[in-house]
Design an enzyme around this catalytic site. Structure first.
Site, mmCIF file in Angstrom:
data_model
loop_
_atom_site.group_PDB
_atom_site.id
_atom_site.type_symbol
_atom_site.label_atom_id
_atom_site.label_comp_id
_atom_site.label_asym_id
_atom_site.label_seq_id
_atom_site.Cartn_x
_atom_site.Cartn_y
_atom_site.Cartn_z
ATOM 1 N N ARG A 1 -5.825 2.666 -15.553
ATOM 2 C CA ARG A 1 -5.886 3.571 -14.180
ATOM 3 C C ARG A 1 -6.624 4.722 -14.454
ATOM 4 O O ARG A 1 -7.528 5.408 -13.527
ATOM 5 C CB ARG A 1 -4.554 3.638 -13.678
ATOM 6 C CG ARG A 1 -3.934 2.346 -13.191
ATOM 7 C CD ARG A 1 -2.469 2.574 -12.328
ATOM 8 N NE ARG A 1 -3.153 3.067 -11.024
ATOM 9 C CZ ARG A 1 -2.805 4.369 -10.709
ATOM 10 N NH1 ARG A 1 -2.145 5.376 -11.659
ATOM 11 N NH2 ARG A 1 -3.132 4.897 -9.541
ATOM 12 N N TYR B 1 -9.695 4.936 -12.024
ATOM 13 C CA TYR B 1 -9.618 5.654 -10.886
ATOM 14 C C TYR B 1 -9.482 7.185 -11.130
ATOM 15 O O TYR B 1 -9.187 7.919 -10.112
ATOM 16 C CB TYR B 1 -8.509 5.356 -10.194
ATOM 17 C CG TYR B 1 -8.534 3.719 -9.932
ATOM 18 C CD1 TYR B 1 -9.128 2.953 -9.148
ATOM 19 C CD2 TYR B 1 -7.258 3.223 -10.510
ATOM 20 C CE1 TYR B 1 -8.814 1.683 -9.096
ATOM 21 C CE2 TYR B 1 -6.882 1.824 -10.311
ATOM 22 C CZ TYR B 1 -7.674 1.075 -9.494
ATOM 23 O OH TYR B 1 -7.437 -0.274 -9.366
ATOM 24 N N GLY C 1 0.735 -1.296 0.002
ATOM 25 C CA GLY C 1 0.033 -0.054 -0.141
ATOM 26 C C GLY C 1 0.893 1.185 -0.051
ATOM 27 O O GLY C 1 0.161 2.365 -0.068
ATOM 28 N N GLY D 1 3.854 -3.483 -3.911
ATOM 29 C CA GLY D 1 3.596 -3.567 -5.110
ATOM 30 C C GLY D 1 4.100 -2.470 -5.801
ATOM 31 O O GLY D 1 5.156 -2.478 -6.378
ATOM 32 N N ARG D 2 3.195 -1.561 -5.645
ATOM 33 C CA ARG D 2 3.254 -0.248 -6.418
ATOM 34 C C ARG D 2 4.510 0.450 -6.273
ATOM 35 O O ARG D 2 5.416 0.983 -7.263
ATOM 36 C CB ARG D 2 2.337 0.720 -6.336
ATOM 37 C CG ARG D 2 2.225 1.985 -7.044
ATOM 38 C CD ARG D 2 1.207 2.925 -6.360
ATOM 39 N NE ARG D 2 -0.102 2.319 -6.045
ATOM 40 C CZ ARG D 2 -1.031 2.154 -6.691
ATOM 41 N NH1 ARG D 2 -1.296 2.840 -7.761
ATOM 42 N NH2 ARG D 2 -2.374 1.548 -6.568
ATOM 43 N N TYR E 1 0.341 -2.007 -12.291
ATOM 44 C CA TYR E 1 -1.115 -2.150 -12.535
ATOM 45 C C TYR E 1 -1.475 -1.076 -13.957
ATOM 46 O O TYR E 1 -2.383 -0.613 -14.173
ATOM 47 C CB TYR E 1 -2.017 -1.092 -11.446
ATOM 48 C CG TYR E 1 -1.812 -1.718 -10.241
ATOM 49 C CD1 TYR E 1 -2.245 -3.011 -9.859
ATOM 50 C CD2 TYR E 1 -1.053 -1.093 -8.960
ATOM 51 C CE1 TYR E 1 -1.988 -3.582 -8.443
ATOM 52 C CE2 TYR E 1 -0.880 -1.589 -7.882
ATOM 53 C CZ TYR E 1 -1.133 -2.663 -7.671
ATOM 54 O OH TYR E 1 -0.907 -3.430 -6.396
ATOM 55 N N CYS F 1 -13.402 2.581 -28.380
ATOM 56 C CA CYS F 1 -14.814 3.300 -28.562
ATOM 57 C C CYS F 1 -15.391 3.371 -27.097
ATOM 58 O O CYS F 1 -16.398 2.799 -26.743
ATOM 59 C CB CYS F 1 -15.613 2.190 -29.472
ATOM 60 S SG CYS F 1 -14.770 2.176 -31.046
ATOM 61 N N GLU F 2 -14.959 4.146 -26.221
ATOM 62 C CA GLU F 2 -15.370 4.453 -24.878
ATOM 63 C C GLU F 2 -15.097 6.046 -24.670
ATOM 64 O O GLU F 2 -13.950 6.367 -25.070
ATOM 65 C CB GLU F 2 -14.782 3.837 -23.867
ATOM 66 C CG GLU F 2 -14.996 2.409 -23.901
ATOM 67 C CD GLU F 2 -16.495 1.882 -23.586
ATOM 68 O OE1 GLU F 2 -17.141 2.706 -22.659
ATOM 69 O OE2 GLU F 2 -16.673 0.601 -23.847
ATOM 70 N N GLU G 1 4.441 -6.484 1.844
ATOM 71 C CA GLU G 1 3.739 -6.758 0.543
ATOM 72 C C GLU G 1 3.561 -5.678 -0.507
ATOM 73 O O GLU G 1 2.843 -5.533 -0.753
ATOM 74 C CB GLU G 1 2.449 -7.486 0.662
ATOM 75 C CG GLU G 1 2.295 -8.527 1.674
ATOM 76 C CD GLU G 1 0.752 -9.095 1.966
ATOM 77 O OE1 GLU G 1 -0.044 -8.472 1.457
ATOM 78 O OE2 GLU G 1 0.566 -10.111 2.535
HETATM 79 C C1 LIG Z 1 -2.681 -5.258 -3.770
HETATM 80 C C2 LIG Z 1 -2.183 -5.714 -2.780
HETATM 81 C C3 LIG Z 1 -0.869 -5.502 -2.145
HETATM 82 C C4 LIG Z 1 0.156 -4.610 -2.989
HETATM 83 O O1 LIG Z 1 -0.548 -3.214 -2.928
HETATM 84 P P1 LIG Z 1 0.232 -2.133 -3.341
HETATM 85 O O2 LIG Z 1 -0.446 -0.889 -3.176
HETATM 86 O O3 LIG Z 1 0.860 -2.244 -4.772
HETATM 87 O O4 LIG Z 1 1.526 -2.027 -2.455
HETATM 88 C C5 LIG Z 1 -0.492 -6.040 -1.137
HETATM 89 N N1 LIG Z 1 -1.228 -7.097 -0.173
HETATM 90 C C6 LIG Z 1 -2.302 -7.451 -0.763
HETATM 91 C C7 LIG Z 1 -3.275 -8.347 0.137
HETATM 92 C C8 LIG Z 1 -2.878 -6.578 -2.017
HETATM 93 O O5 LIG Z 1 -4.157 -6.977 -2.215
#
Ligand SMILES: *Cc1c(COP(=O)(O)O)cnc(C)c1O
Length: 423
Positions: free
Chosen positions: A318, A322, A245, A281-282, A376, A348-349, A279
C-alpha cells in the site's frame, strides 16, 4: 513512550507493544519476522459494530474477501454469521474451504469467466453483481446451460466522487466498474427478459477508504430513484447492496461513525421492502492486524537516513502503490536518540518504502510494528525478489494461532522446472 494512536487490541504494557495479551517480542521469537499478527478481539469487535449499528435494518454483512482472504480470518467471520463478497472463483473456493455459507455469497467483479460463473451457480451463491451488458448475456447463457436461473443485481455506477485516492475510487462514470446510471433501466428490462436470469437486487460500490458520509448518501439516493423507476416498470427488487468502502483511521483520519451511516440509510430505506446488503472489507479487518518486522541495518546517504527492515513492498504494497500511510511504532523503547528516517525494505525498487520521514529511535535488531495492515496487506502480497510470504498469526487473548505458515523457498519454485538437456 507516547504512541500517537493504538487500534483496538493493541496496547503498550511495561514499555512493550502487545496484541491482546501477547508481547510482540514473544511472537517475533516464536514465529520469526516479518510476520502478520491479527487480533481476534479487534476483528470480532468491528464486525459486531456493523451488526449493532445497523441492527434495526437486519442487513446481511458480506465481508469483502479481497481485503484478507486467509482461511483463519474467513472461518472466524463465517462463525460470526458473515456473508462474503467475492471477486473470483478462487475467493469462492476459499470461502467454501473456510466453512462459509454459499447462500450468503455475492459475486462482484468486471471480468467473471464462464467457468467462474458455473462454479458459483453450482455452489448456489446468493447473487451475481453484474457489471456489464455483455456479462449479463453470458451469465444467462451459462445458467441456461446448467438449467438454472442466475440471481442477479446490476452494479450501478452512481457517478459520485468518494473523495479518495483515484486508484480506489470506483463509482465515477469514467471508472471500469459498474454499468452507467443512464443505461441501468434499459439493462434491467433486458435482464428481466433473459431466460437464465432472475433479477434480484441492485448494487453499488463507490470506492474505498471513504471518510465522509455524503458520498454514501448521494449514492443511495440515486440508487433509490432507480429502484422507484424499476418498480414503475414492473421490476421489484428484493435487496439493495450498498457495497463497502467505509474508511478507517491510519493516521489522523476521522472515520465515519457507523451509527450515523446506519441512521442515514434507515431514514431513506423506509419505503423499500427488500433486504439491505453491505460489503465492508477494510473496516472489518484493517485495524485488526499489523506487520511485525525487524531492523536489519541503519544507513545514512548524503541526504537521507534509512532504516532497512526485513519486511518489504512485496509484503505490504500500500505505501508503494497508493502512497498510503501506515503508523510505524517501535515494539520496545530504545534510548538512542530519535531521528528522521525512511523505513525501507530490501527489495530492489526505489519505491520499496514502508514509511517516509518517520521520527524513530531505533537501532539494528529492534522490532517495529507497522499498524493497520490487516486489510490489503497479506492479500496483496507477492513473491517479488523470491521472497517467501510471511506467516500470519491470529491472537486470541494469550493464545497465538498460526493461520498461515511461513512459505518456504522451495514453495516458490515447486511448480517450475529447468529446461531439459535436449531443448
Ligand atoms: C473492494 C470491494 C469491497 C470492499 O471495500 P472496502 O473498502 O475494503 O470496504 C466491497 N465491494 C466491492 C465490489 C469491492 O470491490
Amino acid at each position: 513512550m507516547s504512541d500517537s494512536f493504538l487500534p483496538t487490541g493493541i496496547t503498550r504494557s511495561h514499555g512493550v507493544l502487545h496484541v491482546e495479551a501477547l508481547p510482540l517480542t514473544d511472537l517475533a521469537e516464536r514465529f520469526g519476522t516479518p510476520c502478520y499478527v491479527y487480533s481476534k478481539a479487534a476483528i470480532t469487535a468491528s464486525f459486531a459494530e456493523f451488526e449493532q449499528a445497523f441492527a434495526s435494518l437486519r442487513p446481511l454483512i458480506c465481508y469483502a474477501v479481497k481485503a484478507n482472504g486467509n482461511l483463519g480470518i474467513l472461518s472466524l467471520l463465517a462463525r460470526l454469521g458473515a456473508g462474503f463478497d467475492i471477486v473470483s472463483g478462487g475467493e469462492l473456493s476459499r470461502v467454501l474451504a473456510a466453512g462459509g455459507d454459499p447462500g450468503k455469497v455475492v459475486f462482484s467483479g468486471v471480468g467473471k469467466t464462464s467457468d467462474e460463473m458455473a462454479q458459483a451457480l453450482r455452489a448456489g451463491v446468493l447473487c451475481f453483481n453484474v457489471e456489464s451488458a455483455a456479462e449479463l448475456e453470458r451469465l444467462s447463457q451459462v445458467a441456461s446451460n446448467l438449467g438454472v436461473r442466475a440471481p442477479v443485481s446490476l452494479r450501478v455506477n452512481p457517478d459520485v466522487d468518494p473523495g479518495t485516492h483515484p486508484y480506489i475510487a470506483t463509482g465515477l462514470k469514467e471508472s471500469k466498474f459498474g454499468v452507467a446510471y443512464a443505461d441501468a433501466l434499459a439493462l434491467y428490462q433486458r435482464a428481466a427478459g433473459l431466460p437464465g436470469i432472475q433479477v434480484n437486487g441492485i448494487d453499488c460500490h463507490i470506492g474505498s477508504q471513504i471518510t465522509e458520509l455524503s458520498p454514501f448518501v448521494a449514492a443511495l439516493e440515486k440508487i433509490l430513484l432507480l429502484v422507484d423507476q424499476l418498480a414503475q416498470s414492473g421490476i421489484q427488487l428484493h435487496h439493495l447492496d450498498l457495497g463497502g468502502g467505509v474508511g478507517i483511521r491510519y493516521r489522523d483520519e476521522t472515520p465515519i461513525d457507523l451509527k450515523d451511516y446506519a441512521r442515514e440509510v434507515a431514514a431513506r430505506l423506509k419505503g423499500f421492502g427488500g433486504r439491505l446488503l453491505l460489503e465492508p472489507g477494510r473496516r472489518i479487518i484493517g485495524n485488526g492486524g499489523l506487520l511485525l518486522t525487524r531492523v536489519e541495518y541503519l544507513k545514512t546517504s548524503a541526504t537521507h537516513r534509512f532504516t532497512i527492515v526485513d519486511a518489504a513492498m512485496n509484503d505490504l504494497i500500500r505505501p508503494s502503490l497508493y502512497e498510503a500511510w501506515h503508523e510505524i511504532l517501535p515494539v520496545t523503547e530504545n534510548t538512542v536518540p530519535a531521528v528522521i528516517t525512511d523505513v525501507v525494505g530490501p527489495v530492489c525498487e526505489t519505491g520499496d518504502i514502508l514509511g517516509r520521514a518517520r521520527k524513530l529511535a531505533v537501532a539494528q535488531g529492534d522490532l517495529l510494528a507497522i499498524l493497520s495492515a490487516g486489510a490489503y496487506g497479506a492479500s496483496m502480497g507477492s513473491n517479488y525478489n523470491a521472497r517467501p510470504r510471511p506467516p500470519e498469526i491470529l491472537v486470541d487473548g494469550d493464545r497465538a494461532h498460526l493461520i498461515r505458515r511461513r512459505e518456504s523457498i522451495k514453495d516458490l519454485y515447486r511448480d517450475e522446472w529447468p529446461i531439459p538437456d535436449d531443448l
